[in-house]
Write a protein that holds these residues in place. Structure first.
Motif, short mmCIF file in Angstrom:
data_model
loop_
_atom_site.label_atom_id
_atom_site.label_comp_id
_atom_site.label_asym_id
_atom_site.label_seq_id
_atom_site.Cartn_x
_atom_site.Cartn_y
_atom_site.Cartn_z
N ALA A 143 -6.86 6.87 -6.02
CA ALA A 143 -5.82 5.98 -6.56
C ALA A 143 -4.45 6.38 -6.03
N GLU A 144 -4.21 7.66 -5.87
CA GLU A 144 -2.94 8.14 -5.32
C GLU A 144 -2.76 7.68 -3.88
N VAL A 145 -3.83 7.69 -3.10
CA VAL A 145 -3.76 7.19 -1.72
C VAL A 145 -3.32 5.73 -1.73
N ALA A 146 -3.94 4.93 -2.58
CA ALA A 146 -3.59 3.50 -2.65
C ALA A 146 -2.15 3.31 -3.13
N ARG A 147 -1.73 4.08 -4.14
CA ARG A 147 -0.35 3.95 -4.64
C ARG A 147 0.66 4.29 -3.56
N LEU A 148 0.45 5.39 -2.87
CA LEU A 148 1.40 5.81 -1.84
C LEU A 148 1.42 4.84 -0.66
N GLU A 149 0.25 4.34 -0.26
CA GLU A 149 0.23 3.38 0.85
C GLU A 149 0.93 2.08 0.46
N ALA A 181 9.33 1.76 -0.40
CA ALA A 181 9.83 2.65 -1.45
C ALA A 181 9.85 4.11 -1.04
N LEU A 182 9.23 4.47 0.06
CA LEU A 182 9.16 5.88 0.43
C LEU A 182 10.19 6.27 1.48
N ASP A 183 10.86 5.30 2.04
CA ASP A 183 11.86 5.63 3.05
C ASP A 183 13.21 5.04 2.66
N GLY A 184 14.22 5.76 2.92
CA GLY A 184 15.58 5.26 2.79
C GLY A 184 16.06 4.87 1.42
N GLY A 185 15.81 3.62 1.03
CA GLY A 185 16.42 3.00 -0.14
C GLY A 185 16.46 3.83 -1.40
N ASN A 240 19.32 8.16 -4.86
CA ASN A 240 18.94 9.38 -5.58
C ASN A 240 17.89 9.13 -6.66
N LEU A 241 16.91 8.27 -6.35
CA LEU A 241 15.82 7.97 -7.27
C LEU A 241 14.48 8.31 -6.64
N ALA A 242 13.50 8.59 -7.48
CA ALA A 242 12.12 8.80 -7.02
C ALA A 242 11.17 8.33 -8.11
N ALA A 243 10.04 7.76 -7.69
CA ALA A 243 9.00 7.37 -8.63
C ALA A 243 8.26 8.63 -9.08
N VAL A 244 8.01 8.72 -10.39
CA VAL A 244 7.29 9.86 -10.94
C VAL A 244 6.12 9.35 -11.79
N LEU A 245 4.99 10.00 -11.64
CA LEU A 245 3.79 9.67 -12.41
C LEU A 245 3.90 10.30 -13.78
N LEU A 246 3.77 9.49 -14.82
CA LEU A 246 3.91 9.97 -16.20
C LEU A 246 2.58 10.08 -16.92
N GLU A 247 1.64 9.21 -16.54
CA GLU A 247 0.37 9.15 -17.26
C GLU A 247 -0.68 8.52 -16.36
N VAL A 261 13.47 -2.26 -2.02
CA VAL A 261 12.01 -2.23 -2.09
C VAL A 261 11.49 -3.65 -2.30
N ARG A 262 10.45 -4.00 -1.59
CA ARG A 262 9.84 -5.33 -1.69
C ARG A 262 8.92 -5.36 -2.92
N VAL A 263 9.52 -5.61 -4.07
CA VAL A 263 8.82 -5.57 -5.34
C VAL A 263 7.69 -6.60 -5.38
N GLU A 264 7.82 -7.70 -4.67
CA GLU A 264 6.77 -8.71 -4.66
C GLU A 264 5.46 -8.17 -4.09
N LEU A 265 5.53 -7.11 -3.28
CA LEU A 265 4.30 -6.47 -2.79
C LEU A 265 3.68 -5.58 -3.86
N LEU A 266 4.52 -4.99 -4.70
CA LEU A 266 4.01 -4.15 -5.79
C LEU A 266 3.41 -4.98 -6.91
N GLU A 267 4.01 -6.14 -7.15
CA GLU A 267 3.60 -7.00 -8.26
C GLU A 267 3.36 -8.41 -7.72
N PRO A 268 2.26 -8.58 -6.96
CA PRO A 268 2.06 -9.87 -6.27
C PRO A 268 1.90 -11.07 -7.20
N ALA A 269 1.44 -10.84 -8.42
CA ALA A 269 1.26 -11.97 -9.34
C ALA A 269 2.57 -12.36 -10.01
#
Length: 143
Positions: free
Chosen positions: A31-37, A44-48, A53-60, A133-141
């Protein structure tokens, strides 16, 4: 409705447990492979995010095992985001055999951390969008 992002992974022999099926922790790694890809594809992993000064963090992370996986099996690991109100969002995955059989469901709750303050920020969807970040790719629906 768009199909969720998906990546194909082959189960390797060294990932098996003593029963001969995929070790429980490896499901989380898939699942981590899919999330990171997906995050990389969305930008979301480069530049922006770094620039603001933000980063995504896994909470649960929670997994429901449905079918065993064995060495040599190929799986498609999906990842799809869900945003709501508040400081957190989901990037959830299904691990599917090529015939569509569900092997596992994984739900992951994340937040965006201000790396200086070490605190979660409000409105992660809006913050991601403003960072390019292209949020429409993260949340296509679309939510």
């Amino acid at each position: 409705m768009s199909e969720p992002f998906s990546v194909r992974i082959k189960v390797r022999h060294y990932e098996l447990d003593t029963l001969g099926h995929l070790n429980h922790a490896v499901y989380h790694s898939y699942a981590e492979v899919a999330r990171l890809e997906l995050m990389e594809k969305a930008g979301a992993l480069d530049g922006g995010l770094r620039e603001v000064n933000l980063a995504a963090v896994l909470l649960e992370s929670h997994i429901s095992f449905r079918r065993e996986l064995r060495a040599g099996d190929s799986v498609d690991v999906t990842c799809e985001g869900k945003f709501a109100q508040g400081k957190t969002f989901h990037l959830d995955s299904n691990i599917l055999k090529p015939d569509g059989t569900l092997a596992a469901e994984i739900t992951c709750r994340l937040g965006l951390m201000d790396l200086e303050r070490r605190k979660l920020v409000d409105d992660p969807r809006g913050r991601l969008e403003r960072a390019g970040v292209r949020v429409e790719l993260l949340e296509p629906a679309g939510g």
